[in-house]
Write a protein that holds these residues in place. Structure first.
Motif, short mmCIF file in Angstrom:
data_model
loop_
_atom_site.label_atom_id
_atom_site.label_comp_id
_atom_site.label_asym_id
_atom_site.label_seq_id
_atom_site.Cartn_x
_atom_site.Cartn_y
_atom_site.Cartn_z
N PHE A 83 10.66 1.56 11.71
CA PHE A 83 11.98 1.34 11.15
C PHE A 83 12.22 -0.10 10.68
CE2 PHE A 83 13.10 4.92 14.23
CZ PHE A 83 12.93 5.90 13.25
N ILE A 84 11.17 -0.90 10.64
CA ILE A 84 11.31 -2.23 10.04
C ILE A 84 11.47 -2.06 8.53
CG2 ILE A 84 10.12 -4.41 9.58
CD1 ILE A 84 8.75 -4.10 12.29
N ASP A 85 12.38 -2.80 7.94
CA ASP A 85 12.66 -2.67 6.51
C ASP A 85 11.58 -3.40 5.70
OD1 ASP A 85 13.68 -2.57 3.93
OD2 ASP A 85 15.74 -2.91 4.57
N GLU A 86 10.75 -2.65 5.02
CA GLU A 86 9.66 -3.22 4.24
C GLU A 86 10.15 -4.00 3.03
OE1 GLU A 86 10.06 1.12 2.85
OE2 GLU A 86 10.41 -0.08 4.64
N ARG A 87 11.44 -3.87 2.70
CA ARG A 87 12.00 -4.65 1.59
C ARG A 87 12.29 -6.09 2.02
NH1 ARG A 87 16.65 -0.28 0.66
NH2 ARG A 87 16.63 -0.62 2.94
N ILE A 88 12.39 -6.31 3.33
CA ILE A 88 12.62 -7.67 3.85
C ILE A 88 11.30 -8.42 4.01
CG2 ILE A 88 13.45 -9.00 5.84
CD1 ILE A 88 15.47 -6.75 6.36
N PHE A 89 10.34 -7.76 4.63
CA PHE A 89 9.05 -8.39 4.90
C PHE A 89 8.06 -7.96 3.83
CE2 PHE A 89 11.36 -8.09 8.89
CZ PHE A 89 11.31 -9.41 9.32
N ARG A 90 7.71 -8.92 2.95
CA ARG A 90 6.91 -8.62 1.77
C ARG A 90 5.85 -9.69 1.56
NH1 ARG A 90 9.33 -4.93 -1.47
NH2 ARG A 90 8.04 -5.61 -3.20
N ILE A 91 4.88 -9.36 0.74
CA ILE A 91 3.86 -10.33 0.34
C ILE A 91 4.44 -11.23 -0.74
CG2 ILE A 91 1.61 -10.63 -0.73
CD1 ILE A 91 0.84 -7.90 0.47
N ASP A 92 4.25 -12.53 -0.58
CA ASP A 92 4.66 -13.51 -1.59
C ASP A 92 3.43 -14.31 -2.01
OD1 ASP A 92 5.69 -15.47 -3.17
OD2 ASP A 92 7.11 -16.27 -1.70
N PRO A 93 2.79 -13.91 -3.09
CA PRO A 93 1.55 -14.59 -3.51
C PRO A 93 1.76 -16.04 -3.92
CG PRO A 93 2.30 -13.06 -5.21
CD PRO A 93 3.17 -12.81 -4.01
N GLY A 94 3.02 -16.46 -4.08
CA GLY A 94 3.29 -17.84 -4.47
C GLY A 94 3.23 -18.83 -3.32
N GLN A 95 3.15 -18.32 -2.08
CA GLN A 95 3.11 -19.20 -0.91
C GLN A 95 1.68 -19.68 -0.64
OE1 GLN A 95 5.51 -20.40 0.94
NE2 GLN A 95 7.29 -19.15 0.37
N GLU A 96 1.55 -20.96 -0.37
CA GLU A 96 0.24 -21.54 -0.03
C GLU A 96 -0.06 -21.29 1.45
OE1 GLU A 96 -1.87 -25.96 0.39
OE2 GLU A 96 0.15 -25.74 -0.47
N LYS A 97 -1.29 -20.91 1.75
CA LYS A 97 -1.71 -20.70 3.13
C LYS A 97 -1.91 -22.06 3.81
CE LYS A 97 -1.92 -16.17 2.99
NZ LYS A 97 -0.98 -15.31 3.75
N LYS A 98 -1.12 -22.30 4.88
CA LYS A 98 -1.16 -23.58 5.59
C LYS A 98 -1.66 -23.45 7.02
CE LYS A 98 2.90 -25.34 3.10
NZ LYS A 98 4.29 -25.88 3.27
N TYR A 99 -1.50 -22.27 7.60
CA TYR A 99 -1.76 -22.10 9.04
C TYR A 99 -2.82 -21.02 9.25
CZ TYR A 99 2.88 -24.18 8.69
OH TYR A 99 3.95 -24.96 8.34
N ASP A 100 -3.72 -21.28 10.19
CA ASP A 100 -4.73 -20.27 10.51
C ASP A 100 -4.09 -19.03 11.12
OD1 ASP A 100 -6.74 -21.87 9.57
OD2 ASP A 100 -7.46 -22.50 11.54
N ALA A 101 -3.02 -19.24 11.89
CA ALA A 101 -2.38 -18.10 12.55
C ALA A 101 -0.90 -18.39 12.78
CB ALA A 101 -3.07 -17.80 13.88
N VAL A 102 -0.14 -17.31 12.97
CA VAL A 102 1.27 -17.42 13.31
C VAL A 102 1.53 -16.50 14.50
CG1 VAL A 102 1.88 -15.62 11.63
CG2 VAL A 102 3.65 -17.18 12.47
N TYR A 103 2.38 -16.97 15.42
CA TYR A 103 2.74 -16.15 16.58
C TYR A 103 4.25 -16.17 16.73
CZ TYR A 103 2.28 -14.16 21.33
OH TYR A 103 2.35 -13.34 22.43
#
Length: 337
Positions: A111-131
């Protein structure tokens, strides 16, 4: 007949959402009877269905025992009401089926809204991981100590600020490579992140982490994957494994070196984000369809000609719950009192 309910697993925030007003169907999350304890007295003389999601594992014997004591009380007290557990993993349904208790295997993360959490290819990868994890020891943050750099996101409990601050400061001393995403400025002032801010941070990360050994299904697991991140999870019970498979995740032993190895493997694999997201959406869709069929079955038992699948888009909200101020506000807002 019981005369008073057990006073555990009730005093929690009211998190609920109306699925239908005829018949009355209400879904809630958190402790199973937190919402029914507030709403049932107003609906005592009316047929109502309560779909109860859990934010902890029903495989925890103590949790299950207390919850079943509450179920006995509510079934005896509110005889016109039906109480259905929403389980997060098949093992929970197996336990409840063995006890003859109504339940539906419908993992909360569907039931998580997939319209909120999306891929943004414009973001630069800065972190190896997120928690994304509250500052409590059961989240086992120190299993990330071997990572080169990783991002901590969390929600601060206003009733636990001193102890949470001490805990986070301890983590920072032991893991100077940990970046606190919620904290800004020299004073490291806490800021509550909005969903778009969370999404931006996810998109700046390469891998999502889930390090607890027991809890509920863990929303962040699926939030990561909707943003295209593969996941490293420790061995666990609670339900998050429903969304993990070897191609897009690693389930590792509770050892910091194993966590590091899992992260390194997934970074090296360079799995396309859209592959991770698509696989996740397929699994979410299956659970949503199970839910829709279950509600349609309730409609059928009331000889209703309604088609719940056609109502879904109007009923659906993120995580299928809101936070009404109180029971009266919720019920009056839907014309139920």
């Amino acid at each position: 007949m019981p005369t008073e309910h057990p006073d555990i697993l009730i005093y929690d925030s009211l998190r609920c959402h109306l699925v239908s007003n005829n018949p009355i169907i209400i879904i809630s999350y958190g402790y199973p009877f937190a919402a029914p304890s507030r709403l049932c007295p107003y609906l005592r003389d009316r047929t109502a269905y309560f779909l109860m999601g859990n934010w902890w594992s029903l495989r925890d014997t103590a949790f299950l025992k207390t919850s079943l004591a509450l179920l006995t009380f509510f079934k005896h007290t509110y005889t016109k009401h039906t109480f259905i557990y929403l389980t997060n993993e098949p093992e929970e349904s197996h336990i409840l089926n063995g006890l003859g208790i109504d339940n539906l295997f419908c993992n909360q993360n569907a039931f998580i809204d997939e319209r909120i959490f999306r891929i943004d290819p414009g973001q630069e990868k800065k972190y190896d991981a997120v928690y994304t994890a509250r500052p409590e020891s059961f989240k086992r943050h120190l299993l990330a100590k071997e990572l080169n750099n990783w991002l901590l996101l969390y929600h601060q409990d206003q009733t636990k600020i001193p102890q949470e601050t001490r805990y986070i400061n301890m983590l920072q001393r032991k893991m100077p490579q940990m970046i606190r995403g919620n904290n800004i400025g020299e004073q490291q002032t806490y800021v509550k992140l909005t969903p778009p801010q969370m999404t931006a941070y996810y998109n700046q990360s390469r891998v999502g982490l889930c390090l607890s050994d027991i809890e509920g299904s863990n929303y962040s697991t699926t939030e990561y994957m909707l943003c295209g991140l593969p996941v490293v999870s420790t061995e666990n019970i609670g339900g998050r494994n429903c969304y993990l498979d070897q191609d897009i995740a690693r389930i590792v032993s509770p050892d910091a070196r194993a966590v590091k190895q899992g992260v390194d493997e997934l970074i090296a694999a360079a799995i396309p984000g859209n592959v991770v997201r698509k696989r996740t959406l397929i699994k979410m869709h299956r659970h949503r369809q199970n839910f829709i069929r279950y509600i349609q079955g309730i409609y059928a038992s009331h000889d209703s000609n309604r088609d719940f699948s056609s109502e879904w888009d109007d009923v659906f909200v993120n995580k299928m719950h809101r936070y009404p101020a109180n029971a009266e506000t919720f019920l009056k807002g839907h014309g139920l009192v």
